[in-house]
Design a protein around this motif. Structure first.
Motif, short mmCIF file in Angstrom:
data_model
loop_
_atom_site.label_atom_id
_atom_site.label_comp_id
_atom_site.label_asym_id
_atom_site.label_seq_id
_atom_site.Cartn_x
_atom_site.Cartn_y
_atom_site.Cartn_z
N VAL A 1 2.59 1.98 -5.18
CA VAL A 1 1.18 2.34 -6.01
C VAL A 1 1.60 3.18 -7.12
CG1 VAL A 1 -1.16 2.61 -5.98
CG2 VAL A 1 0.00 1.26 -4.02
N ALA A 2 2.12 4.42 -6.91
CA ALA A 2 2.15 5.38 -7.78
C ALA A 2 2.80 4.98 -8.92
CB ALA A 2 2.76 6.85 -7.24
N CYS B 1 0.90 -1.12 -0.05
CA CYS B 1 -0.03 0.05 -0.02
C CYS B 1 1.00 1.21 0.04
CB CYS B 1 -0.79 0.00 1.31
SG CYS B 1 -2.09 -1.15 1.34
N LYS B 2 2.16 1.24 0.10
CA LYS B 2 3.07 2.27 0.01
C LYS B 2 2.75 3.18 -1.21
CE LYS B 2 6.96 1.74 3.01
NZ LYS B 2 8.45 1.75 2.81
N ARG B 3 2.76 4.38 -0.95
CA ARG B 3 2.26 5.44 -1.84
C ARG B 3 3.35 5.21 -3.03
NH1 ARG B 3 4.78 9.90 -3.42
NH2 ARG B 3 6.06 9.84 -1.32
N GLU B 4 4.75 5.16 -2.88
CA GLU B 4 5.63 5.16 -4.00
C GLU B 4 5.43 4.06 -4.88
OE1 GLU B 4 6.08 5.53 -0.64
OE2 GLU B 4 7.68 7.07 -0.24
N TYR C 1 0.96 2.97 -11.19
CA TYR C 1 -0.06 3.75 -11.86
C TYR C 1 0.56 4.40 -13.05
CZ TYR C 1 -4.62 2.65 -9.69
OH TYR C 1 -5.66 2.15 -9.30
#
Length: 206
Positions: free
Chosen positions: A193-194, A188-191, A197
């Protein structure tokens, strides 16, 4: 659909801390973790099977693997060699499955150098006295080897700062729950997932 690559998780800690016990209990609950079996030149302990617990090799066979660059990491520990098959790890990650390594501290540091995007978890005992008792209770170590392992453990514990997470193995079940939480958090870490995407958006022509 976002294609998620697997994450490399590395569990390490001093000899006798219970890495193998925690790993086996973890895999009874985890469904997307693929255990990467290490190669070693040490003799099998009672109940261990080649190709299941380790790939048991002679020192000559191990040396050939080093020369052919077939190992993600390798290390010498108390007179024996340990290593991780490189190709197997990468292929598994590319298929979207997480790879879980259970290795000694020296090996973990080499993985960190060669594969810094991995997630490194340090398993520690409640105390050095408890660690000593666990090693003795194995019934497989001489008094001299017990002393050597404890001296090595002191040095390894000082390397804790090189890890992302620290888990105390006071109770196996609690240690497993903490590691499962780490696995979920990392996905779930932003880095992470981003990055997935952005890669998907680059291919979006709508």
């Amino acid at each position: 659909m976002i294609e998620e690559k697997g994450i490399l998780f590395v569990l390490s800690g001093p000899s006798g801390v219970g890495k193998g016990t925690v790993r086996k209990a973890l895999f009874e609950k985890a469904t997307n973790l693929q255990y990467s079996i290490s190669v070693t030149t040490r003799n099998p302990r009672e109940g261990e099977k080649d190709g299941v617990d380790y790939f048991f090799k002679t020192k000559e066979e191990f040396q050939n693997m080093i020369e052919q660059n077939q190992l993600l990491e390798w290390a010498e520990y108390v007179g024996n060699y340990y290593g991780t098959p490189k190709e197997y790890v990468q292929e598994t990650l590319d298929k979207g499955k997480d790879v879980f390594l259970e290795i000694e501290v020296q090996g973990a540091m080499k993985v960190k150098k060669n594969f810094p995007e991995g997630v490194f978890i340090f398993l520690i005992p409640p105390s050095l006295e408890e660690l000593k008792n666990r090693i003795i209770n194995r019934g497989t170590e001489t008094e001299e080897l017990v002393t050597n392992r404890l001296l090595a453990a002191r040095e390894e514990i000082e390397m804790m700062d090189a890890y992302d997470y620290v888990v105390v193995n006071d109770e196996v079940e609690k240690a497993v729950e903490k590691i499962l939480s780490i696995v979920q958090s990392e996905h779930c870490k932003r880095e992470r997932v981003a990055k997935q995407y952005k890669k998907a958006l680059e291919g979006d022509v709508t």
